[in-house]
Design a protein around this motif. Structure first.
Motif, PDB file in Angstrom:
ATOM      1  N   PRO A  26       0.786  -0.969  -0.259  1.00  0.00           N
ATOM      2  CA  PRO A  26      -0.404   0.057  -0.033  1.00  0.00           C
ATOM      3  C   PRO A  26       1.310   1.307  -0.052  1.00  0.00           C
ATOM      4  CG  PRO A  26       0.224  -1.385   1.990  1.00  0.00           C
ATOM      5  CD  PRO A  26       0.691  -1.907   1.173  1.00  0.00           C
ATOM      6  N   PRO A  27       0.241   2.468  -0.399  1.00  0.00           N
ATOM      7  CA  PRO A  27       1.352   3.597  -0.346  1.00  0.00           C
ATOM      8  C   PRO A  27       1.739   4.371   1.081  1.00  0.00           C
ATOM      9  CG  PRO A  27      -1.158   4.262  -1.735  1.00  0.00           C
ATOM     10  CD  PRO A  27      -1.004   2.347  -1.230  1.00  0.00           C
ATOM     11  N   ALA A  28       3.129   4.250   1.421  1.00  0.00           N
ATOM     12  CA  ALA A  28       3.267   4.210   2.070  1.00  0.00           C
ATOM     13  C   ALA A  28       2.824   5.763   3.106  1.00  0.00           C
ATOM     14  CB  ALA A  28       5.089   4.428   2.513  1.00  0.00           C
ATOM     15  N   ASN A  29       2.464   6.717   2.201  1.00  0.00           N
ATOM     16  CA  ASN A  29       1.950   8.147   2.929  1.00  0.00           C
ATOM     17  C   ASN A  29       2.174   8.679   4.405  1.00  0.00           C
ATOM     18  OD1 ASN A  29       0.432   8.503   0.766  1.00  0.00           O
ATOM     19  ND2 ASN A  29      -1.375   7.094   1.448  1.00  0.00           N
ATOM     20  N   LYS A  30       3.599   8.168   4.516  1.00  0.00           N
ATOM     21  CA  LYS A  30       4.731   9.143   6.250  1.00  0.00           C
ATOM     22  C   LYS A  30       4.705  10.416   5.447  1.00  0.00           C
ATOM     23  CE  LYS A  30       5.586   4.387   6.790  1.00  0.00           C
ATOM     24  NZ  LYS A  30       5.420   3.784   8.269  1.00  0.00           N
ATOM     25  N   LEU A  31       3.554  11.082   6.174  1.00  0.00           N
ATOM     26  CA  LEU A  31       3.997  12.205   5.750  1.00  0.00           C
ATOM     27  C   LEU A  31       4.319  13.092   6.866  1.00  0.00           C
ATOM     28  CD1 LEU A  31       0.143  12.912   4.944  1.00  0.00           C
ATOM     29  CD2 LEU A  31       1.369  12.389   3.163  1.00  0.00           C
TER      30      LEU A  31
ATOM     31  N   GLU B  65       4.165   7.923  29.820  1.00  0.00           N
ATOM     32  CA  GLU B  65       3.895   8.486  28.444  1.00  0.00           C
ATOM     33  C   GLU B  65       4.467   7.392  27.281  1.00  0.00           C
ATOM     34  OE1 GLU B  65       6.076  11.795  29.169  1.00  0.00           O
ATOM     35  OE2 GLU B  65       8.273  10.779  29.430  1.00  0.00           O
ATOM     36  N   ARG B  66       4.470   8.053  25.699  1.00  0.00           N
ATOM     37  CA  ARG B  66       4.785   7.903  24.787  1.00  0.00           C
ATOM     38  C   ARG B  66       4.612   8.774  22.702  1.00  0.00           C
ATOM     39  NH1 ARG B  66       2.207   2.512  21.997  1.00  0.00           N
ATOM     40  NH2 ARG B  66       3.692   3.924  19.865  1.00  0.00           N
ATOM     41  N   VAL B  67       5.781   7.441  22.239  1.00  0.00           N
ATOM     42  CA  VAL B  67       5.043   8.825  21.237  1.00  0.00           C
ATOM     43  C   VAL B  67       4.350   8.595  20.156  1.00  0.00           C
ATOM     44  CG1 VAL B  67       6.784   9.808  19.196  1.00  0.00           C
ATOM     45  CG2 VAL B  67       8.096   8.885  21.346  1.00  0.00           C
ATOM     46  N   ILE B  68       3.596   9.447  20.222  1.00  0.00           N
ATOM     47  CA  ILE B  68       2.560   9.288  18.770  1.00  0.00           C
ATOM     48  C   ILE B  68       2.252   9.434  17.597  1.00  0.00           C
ATOM     49  CG2 ILE B  68       0.667  10.392  20.273  1.00  0.00           C
ATOM     50  CD1 ILE B  68      -1.422   8.090  19.684  1.00  0.00           C
ATOM     51  N   THR B  69       1.802   9.164  16.235  1.00  0.00           N
ATOM     52  CA  THR B  69       2.216  10.195  15.617  1.00  0.00           C
ATOM     53  C   THR B  69       0.876  10.373  15.118  1.00  0.00           C
ATOM     54  OG1 THR B  69       3.284   8.915  14.205  1.00  0.00           O
ATOM     55  CG2 THR B  69       2.220   9.504  12.578  1.00  0.00           C
ATOM     56  N   VAL B  70       0.216  11.809  14.908  1.00  0.00           N
ATOM     57  CA  VAL B  70      -1.062  12.050  14.522  1.00  0.00           C
ATOM     58  C   VAL B  70      -1.115  12.884  13.020  1.00  0.00           C
ATOM     59  CG1 VAL B  70      -2.986  14.034  14.918  1.00  0.00           C
ATOM     60  CG2 VAL B  70      -1.572  12.503  17.025  1.00  0.00           C
ATOM     61  N   THR B  71      -1.453  12.312  11.759  1.00  0.00           N
ATOM     62  CA  THR B  71      -1.351  12.235  10.500  1.00  0.00           C
ATOM     63  C   THR B  71      -2.754  12.440  10.053  1.00  0.00           C
ATOM     64  OG1 THR B  71      -0.144  11.830   8.957  1.00  0.00           O
ATOM     65  CG2 THR B  71      -0.812  10.579  10.195  1.00  0.00           C
ATOM     66  N   GLY B  72      -2.918  12.880   8.188  1.00  0.00           N
ATOM     67  CA  GLY B  72      -4.069  12.832   8.150  1.00  0.00           C
ATOM     68  C   GLY B  72      -3.554  13.652   6.629  1.00  0.00           C
ATOM     69  N   LYS B  73      -4.060  13.270   5.566  1.00  0.00           N
ATOM     70  CA  LYS B  73      -3.563  14.595   3.923  1.00  0.00           C
ATOM     71  C   LYS B  73      -4.243  15.462   4.228  1.00  0.00           C
ATOM     72  CE  LYS B  73      -3.780  10.320   0.624  1.00  0.00           C
ATOM     73  NZ  LYS B  73      -4.264   9.566  -0.057  1.00  0.00           N
ATOM     74  N   LYS B  74      -5.388  16.248   5.267  1.00  0.00           N
ATOM     75  CA  LYS B  74      -5.946  17.508   5.310  1.00  0.00           C
ATOM     76  C   LYS B  74      -5.310  18.211   6.653  1.00  0.00           C
ATOM     77  CE  LYS B  74      -7.844  16.721   0.952  1.00  0.00           C
ATOM     78  NZ  LYS B  74      -7.437  17.644   0.009  1.00  0.00           N
ATOM     79  N   VAL B  75      -4.201  17.112   7.111  1.00  0.00           N
ATOM     80  CA  VAL B  75      -3.913  17.715   8.610  1.00  0.00           C
ATOM     81  C   VAL B  75      -3.326  18.657   8.187  1.00  0.00           C
ATOM     82  CG1 VAL B  75      -2.088  17.123  10.304  1.00  0.00           C
ATOM     83  CG2 VAL B  75      -4.458  15.117   9.504  1.00  0.00           C
ATOM     84  N   VAL B  76      -2.850  19.912   8.978  1.00  0.00           N
ATOM     85  CA  VAL B  76      -2.596  21.175   8.665  1.00  0.00           C
ATOM     86  C   VAL B  76      -0.594  20.848   8.861  1.00  0.00           C
ATOM     87  CG1 VAL B  76      -2.267  23.583   9.387  1.00  0.00           C
ATOM     88  CG2 VAL B  76      -3.984  22.692   8.903  1.00  0.00           C
ATOM     89  N   LYS B  77      -0.287  20.104  10.166  1.00  0.00           N
ATOM     90  CA  LYS B  77       1.030  20.371  10.863  1.00  0.00           C
ATOM     91  C   LYS B  77       0.727  18.227  11.061  1.00  0.00           C
ATOM     92  CE  LYS B  77       0.556  23.246  13.684  1.00  0.00           C
ATOM     93  NZ  LYS B  77       1.236  24.232  15.133  1.00  0.00           N
ATOM     94  N   PRO B  78       1.099  17.520   9.970  1.00  0.00           N
ATOM     95  CA  PRO B  78       1.275  16.190  10.221  1.00  0.00           C
ATOM     96  C   PRO B  78       2.170  15.712  11.136  1.00  0.00           C
ATOM     97  CG  PRO B  78       1.169  15.982   8.219  1.00  0.00           C
ATOM     98  CD  PRO B  78       1.079  17.735   8.497  1.00  0.00           C
ATOM     99  N   SER B  79       2.413  15.272  12.818  1.00  0.00           N
ATOM    100  CA  SER B  79       3.156  15.439  13.436  1.00  0.00           C
ATOM    101  C   SER B  79       3.740  14.442  14.194  1.00  0.00           C
ATOM    102  CB  SER B  79       3.379  16.332  14.800  1.00  0.00           C
ATOM    103  OG  SER B  79       2.745  17.752  13.982  1.00  0.00           O
ATOM    104  N   ASN B  80       4.463  13.887  15.231  1.00  0.00           N
ATOM    105  CA  ASN B  80       4.775  12.999  16.311  1.00  0.00           C
ATOM    106  C   ASN B  80       5.310  13.922  17.008  1.00  0.00           C
ATOM    107  OD1 ASN B  80       5.442  10.549  13.321  1.00  0.00           O
ATOM    108  ND2 ASN B  80       6.984  12.723  13.729  1.00  0.00           N
ATOM    109  N   PHE B  81       4.529  13.190  17.942  1.00  0.00           N
ATOM    110  CA  PHE B  81       3.800  13.950  19.837  1.00  0.00           C
ATOM    111  C   PHE B  81       4.763  12.981  20.748  1.00  0.00           C
ATOM    112  CE2 PHE B  81       0.394  15.696  17.528  1.00  0.00           C
ATOM    113  CZ  PHE B  81       1.403  17.198  16.968  1.00  0.00           C
ATOM    114  N   LEU B  82       5.646  13.462  21.684  1.00  0.00           N
ATOM    115  CA  LEU B  82       5.352  12.756  23.244  1.00  0.00           C
ATOM    116  C   LEU B  82       4.414  13.546  24.554  1.00  0.00           C
ATOM    117  CD1 LEU B  82       6.658  10.479  24.980  1.00  0.00           C
ATOM    118  CD2 LEU B  82       8.069  12.856  25.784  1.00  0.00           C
ATOM    119  N   ALA B  83       3.050  12.117  24.069  1.00  0.00           N
ATOM    120  CA  ALA B  83       1.899  12.423  25.515  1.00  0.00           C
ATOM    121  C   ALA B  83       1.910  11.750  26.254  1.00  0.00           C
ATOM    122  CB  ALA B  83       1.039  12.310  24.024  1.00  0.00           C
ATOM    123  N   ARG B  84       1.470  12.203  27.565  1.00  0.00           N
ATOM    124  CA  ARG B  84       1.399  11.369  28.837  1.00  0.00           C
ATOM    125  C   ARG B  84       0.029  10.797  28.537  1.00  0.00           C
ATOM    126  NH1 ARG B  84       3.203  14.747  33.644  1.00  0.00           N
ATOM    127  NH2 ARG B  84       5.384  15.737  32.421  1.00  0.00           N
TER     128      ARG B  84
END
Length: 442
Positions: A11-16, A285-304
């Motif tokens: 599948p397309p990787a889309n690693k935005l 806490e852990r690192v989590i990706t928030v992403t999507g083709k229409k997301v303004v700032k696809p990001s990797n967050f360290l969240a509690r």
């Protein structure tokens, strides 16, 4: 370049969000920390309304062998111990905490100083990992202590670190390898000591050249640790597929990875092991990706743990207007969320915001007997047959055709030209057959 030998898709990787640095999310005013964030029995609450807790305070104690401790991710006051509805709509016991300051348990080392040497015994390492509540962070959330304690008659020969991150869109593990590479190497050697092996292989798909380069350079200083670049192929992150790719051994139906001498740990879990053993830091806490083709700032967050997903979405630029679904995880194995205020949990690897166009199912048609689903299945199953057996409730035949071996990767549904909901039926059938098998053993 190596990969597993049965089935698979591309599948397309889309690693935005690839290349985006890890950003730390400020703890919210209130966190809701589920006591069941793992496979097995939920932890039993040891905190009560009105209790004052610090970051790292034990609030849930493991119940039974297959369970895991749960710790407070913030400092403040417990407002209640009640039930909550998670992103999948499941009711879980949870601890609600009002955040007041940022006071940590005194034995947690919060410094950035790298600690390489570990003089603990194998049993002491496993004990610290158990106390820290560490579970598989690739999504399976299996308590790590169990994998480090092979059943009688089984001996570990190699540690395989799953740094594949083959699920499209997700980049949490990638970002962790770039920013915390040496801690991961140390965590790898700690786990090698825990299971008494002299060899470890860190498998990384070739679409992460910066991580491969960095980890390969570091591996020269760590005896027995090998970095293995792998061909991109989904679902290479599955344990049995990764074992096949790395050591060319097949795990038999119904057997565990330890049966072929392998112990597999996710790279995020390895980092958590470093923090637990060397820094006395529980999994809060852990690192989590928030992403999507229409997301303004696809990001990797360290969240509690316990942070509402909506807080992360807002930090990534907010909810786009045309969102059709919020997926917990990636597009292949993730599940649609019913509640954007559901908390981040130990197994939360990503949040994918899919547009309405992407999230609408195409009409299903009759099977055309093309066998594409059979060729794509990484477990060598016949998905079209298993769907039919489930539809007509022929459970004995479904069991004989190894429906319980399905890893629910979705490769069959992805490749089906008739848009048939193969995985939906197989997942339902698998659950039913597993219930029948359990009842038979009682």
């Amino acid at each position: 370049m190596r990969t597993f030998r049965i089935g698979g898709i591309h599948p397309p990787a889309n690693k935005l969000s690839a290349g985006q640095p890890i950003q730390t999310i400020t703890p919210p005013e209130t966190v809701v920390i589920p006591l069941g964030q793992h496979i097995g029995a939920p932890a039993a609450a040891v905190a009560a309304k009105g209790d004052k807790v610090k970051v790292g305070t034990l609030i849930g104690k493991a119940e039974g062998f297959v369970s895991a401790n749960v710790h407070s991710s913030v400092s403040g006051t417990v407002t209640k111990v009640d039930r909550m509805i998670d992103g999948s709509g499941i009711s879980r016991p949870a601890v609600y905490i009002h955040t007041e300051d940022d006071e940590w348990e005194p034995d947690i080392d919060r410094s950035e100083v790298l600690i390489k040497d570990c003089k603990l015994s194998s049993a002491e390492i496993t004990s610290k990992i158990e106390a820290a509540g560490i579970v598989g962070m690739g999504g399976a959330t299996f308590p790590t202590k169990i994998k480090l304690s092979p059943p009688p008659g089984n001996t570990a020969e190699v540690l395989i670190v799953n740094a594949v991150e083959c699920e499209p869109y997700l980049t949490a593990d990638h970002s962790l390898m770039v920013e915390k590479s040496e801690q991961i190497m140390i965590g790898t050697t700690i786990l090698m000591k825990a299971i008494n092996v002299g060899r470890a292989v860190i498998g990384i798909e070739c679409n992460k050249p910066d991580a491969i380069k960095r980890m390969t350079k570091l591996s020269a200083d760590y005896k027995g640790v090998e970095i293995m670049p792998l061909k991109m192929q989904y679902p290479q992150g599955g344990e049995k597929q990764l074992i096949d790719a790395v050591i060319r051994r097949q795990v038999k139906s119904g057997a565990l990875p330890i049966s072929v001498g392998a112990v597999v740990q996710n790279v995020g879990t390895v980092y958590a092991v470093y923090e637990a053993v060397q820094k006395n830091k529980p999994l809060i806490e852990r690192v989590i990706t928030v992403t999507g083709k229409k997301v303004v700032k696809p990001s990797n967050f360290l969240a509690r743990i316990g942070t509402p997903v909506s807080v992360l979405i807002e930090a990534a630029g907010g909810l786009p207007e045309n969102v059709g679904k919020i997926i917990g995880g990636g597009p292949m194995m993730g599940k649609a969320m019913i509640n954007a205020d559901a908390p981040v949990m130990k197994g939360s690897s990503g949040i994918l915001l899919m547009t309405k166009e992407e999230s609408v199912r195409r009409p299903a048609h009759d099977c055309i007997r093309c066998a594409k689903c059979v060729g794509a299945c990484p477990m060598g199953l016949e998905p079209s047959l298993l769907m039919n057996l489930t539809e007509y409730k022929v459970w004995e035949e479904a069991e004989k055709n190894y429906i319980t071996d399905c890893i629910e990767c979705g490769s069959c549904s992805y490749t089906c030209p008739a848009n048939r909901p193969l995985l939906d039926y197989i997942r339902m059938g698998k659950s039913t057959v597993m219930g029948i098998v359990r009842a038979r053993k009682q």
